[in-house]
Design an enzyme around this catalytic site. Structure first.
Site, short mmCIF file in Angstrom:
data_model
loop_
_atom_site.label_atom_id
_atom_site.label_comp_id
_atom_site.label_asym_id
_atom_site.label_seq_id
_atom_site.Cartn_x
_atom_site.Cartn_y
_atom_site.Cartn_z
CE LYS A 132 -0.19 -0.31 5.04
NZ LYS A 132 -0.96 -0.81 6.19
CB CYS A 183 12.04 26.05 3.15
SG CYS A 183 13.22 27.04 4.11
CG HIS A 236 -3.82 -4.69 11.75
ND1 HIS A 236 -2.69 -5.28 11.22
CD2 HIS A 236 -3.54 -3.35 11.78
CE1 HIS A 236 -1.79 -4.34 10.94
NE2 HIS A 236 -2.28 -3.16 11.28
NE ARG A 281 -2.76 -8.29 7.38
CZ ARG A 281 -3.30 -8.68 8.54
NH1 ARG A 281 -3.88 -9.86 8.65
NH2 ARG A 281 -3.30 -7.86 9.58
NE ARG A 323 -6.53 0.33 11.48
CZ ARG A 323 -5.30 0.16 10.99
NH1 ARG A 323 -4.35 1.05 11.24
NH2 ARG A 323 -5.02 -0.89 10.25
CG ASP A 368 10.01 24.20 -2.79
OD1 ASP A 368 9.19 23.30 -3.05
OD2 ASP A 368 9.71 25.41 -2.69
CE1 TYR A 378 11.00 31.84 4.16
CE2 TYR A 378 10.56 29.49 4.28
CZ TYR A 378 10.56 30.67 3.57
OH TYR A 378 10.12 30.70 2.28
C1 LIG Z 1 -0.21 -1.80 6.80
C2 LIG Z 1 -0.80 -3.06 7.22
C3 LIG Z 1 0.00 -4.21 7.37
C4 LIG Z 1 1.51 -4.18 7.30
O1 LIG Z 1 1.99 -3.62 8.48
P1 LIG Z 1 3.56 -3.51 8.81
O2 LIG Z 1 3.61 -3.07 10.21
O3 LIG Z 1 4.10 -2.50 7.85
O4 LIG Z 1 4.14 -4.85 8.56
C5 LIG Z 1 -0.63 -5.40 7.65
N1 LIG Z 1 -1.98 -5.47 7.79
C6 LIG Z 1 -2.75 -4.38 7.68
C7 LIG Z 1 -4.22 -4.48 7.89
C8 LIG Z 1 -2.20 -3.14 7.41
O5 LIG Z 1 -2.98 -2.06 7.34
#
Ligand SMILES: *Cc1c(COP(=O)(O)O)cnc(C)c1O
Length: 396
Positions: free
Chosen positions: A55, A334, A185, A241, A153, A336, A287
């Site tokens: 992602k 800044c 998760h 994952r 979540r 850029d 700045y």
């Molecule tokens: C982003 C994400 C992951 C991967 O998480 P990491 O901590 O980068 O390994 C796995 N599962 C879900 C649902 C996520 O949103």
């Protein structure tokens, strides 16, 4: 061989030289590192399959080339948050199993099914829309039911899970969907001994047992992100994952460095000095003059700023490698650009490379160093490298 991509142009077929001619800053990605990291994660996962999470433009590393490198390294699945990311992978010719989990009501789920994309379902509304898409396309939707085991979540929580299961069982009996996965998760995967970790696993297993009582017996139970993949084999189940670890960063910097886990950072960020100029002592820099020179010196202008992902909070704190030396950013970052106090003896010139971050092996800071300087996490440092920085992929 190298190729350059930007997030809007991941799959450019051209094979130009790296770095791009005239580029003032760029992000170099070692695809060999991504493949090797994935291989290491597969080894650690044992009999569980590996879904490489790509992602957010593969955490800033370039979606398509990173996904292909992870597949070369042995991942059998890819995971993305958004449907558009999944469809982009398909349009680029990526054929691996692909799961997406964040789509709003009204998304083009028929298009997702035509593209052979697995869909997460966490609420009755999404199940209804998936079933409608299955009917419209004449396809069976492959679904991963998401249970909230305590993160608070996404996912169906408590009574919401109990409500979702009979609906899913009916849709499966009709042939509209096939439940191929149940997933969740962690809230505290980066603290493996935290009591919520064990508790979430218990809730997960109870949720699977409840599904089985409705005749839902998916082949894939999955819960582990990078941290759990590396530190908690009891959470591997049928598939893991990992995201961050694929790119060679440690999700648990207090417990181990990338090297400790057999990983290496894939990203290196380089900029060219645009100017080196003499400055007297007492010159305020950038700045609000948050920095003032204390002696006659040379100031160097680095053409990257917060628009490119250099955290503004890193001004006066984070370091870069200029020549052989680590220098702290002088004053404000800044939009850029930012400034370095190169010292009076600096022998370089405009055009020289400055390394913002990398593996650290040449003395450059790491993404973890930047995270500590900016008060954030390494995930955010790499993921926010901006779209206007060309991605230069090496190590095919
Ligand atoms: C982003 C994400 C992951 C991967 O998480 P990491 O901590 O980068 O390994 C796995 N599962 C879900 C649902 C996520 O949103």
């Amino acid at each position: 061989m190298t190729s350059q991509t930007t997030p809007s142009d991941h799959d450019a077929a051209a094979v130009p030289a790296a770095p791009p001619r005239g580029a003032s800053a760029w992000v170099e990605i070692d695809l060999g590192a991504i493949a090797d990291n994935t291989r290491e994660l597969c080894r650690r996962a044992g009999s569980a399959e590996v879904m490489a999470v790509v992602k957010a433009d593969a955490y800033g590393h370039g979606l398509v080339p990173s996904a292909q490198a992870a597949l070369r390294g042995g991942a059998t699945w890819l995971g993305v948050a958004q449907l558009a990311e999944a469809r982009h992978l398909r349009a680029a010719g990526v054929e691996a199993r692909l799961l997406t989990w964040l789509y709003p009501p009204g998304a083009d789920l028929a298009g997702a099914l035509e593209d052979d994309i697995d869909l997460s379902v966490m609420a009755p509304w999404s199940l209804t829309e998936v079933v409608a898409a299955a009917r419209a396309t004449g396809r069976t939707a492959r679904v991963h039911l998401k249970v909230d085991t305590g993160l608070g979540r996404g996912g169906a929580l408590g009574a919401g899970w109990t409500e979702l299961l009979p609906l899913a069982a009916t849709a499966q009996a009709e042939g509209a969907i096939e439940v191929v996965g149940i997933w969740s998760h962690f809230a505290y995967a980066d603290a493996p001994d935290h009591p919520t970790v064990r508790h979430q696993q218990e809730v997960f297993e109870a949720a699977i047992a409840e599904a089985q009582r409705h005749g839902i017996r998916p082949a894939l139970r999955h819960l582990a992100n990078s941290a759990a993949t590396l530190t908690n084999p009891s959470a591997h189940y049928d598939l893991v994952r990992p995201g961050l670890a694929v790119y060679g960063l440690s999700p648990v910097p207090d417990l181990g460095s990338p090297t400790d886990f057999g990983l290496r950072e894939a990203m290196r960020v380089v900029a060219r000095l645009l100017a080196v100029k003499a400055s007297p002592a007492g010159q305020g820099v950038s700045y609000a003059h948050a920095y003032t020179t204390t002696a006659d010196t040379l100031l160097g202008l680095v053409p990257m700023g917060y628009a490119d992902g250099v955290p503004r909070a890193a001004g006066g704190r984070a370091q870069v490698l200029a020549g052989e030396r680590r220098l702290t950013i002088a004053g404000r970052v800044c939009m850029d650009q930012f400034v370095l106090d190169l010292g009076p003896d600096f022998t370089g010139a405009a055009g020289d490379e400055v390394v913002l971050l990398g593996r650290g092996s040449a003395g450059e800071p790491t993404a973890q160093d930047w995270a500590e300087a900016a008060g954030t996490i390494n995930y955010e440092i790499v993921t926010r490298m901006g779209p206007r920085l060309p991605r230069v992929h090496i190590g095919h």
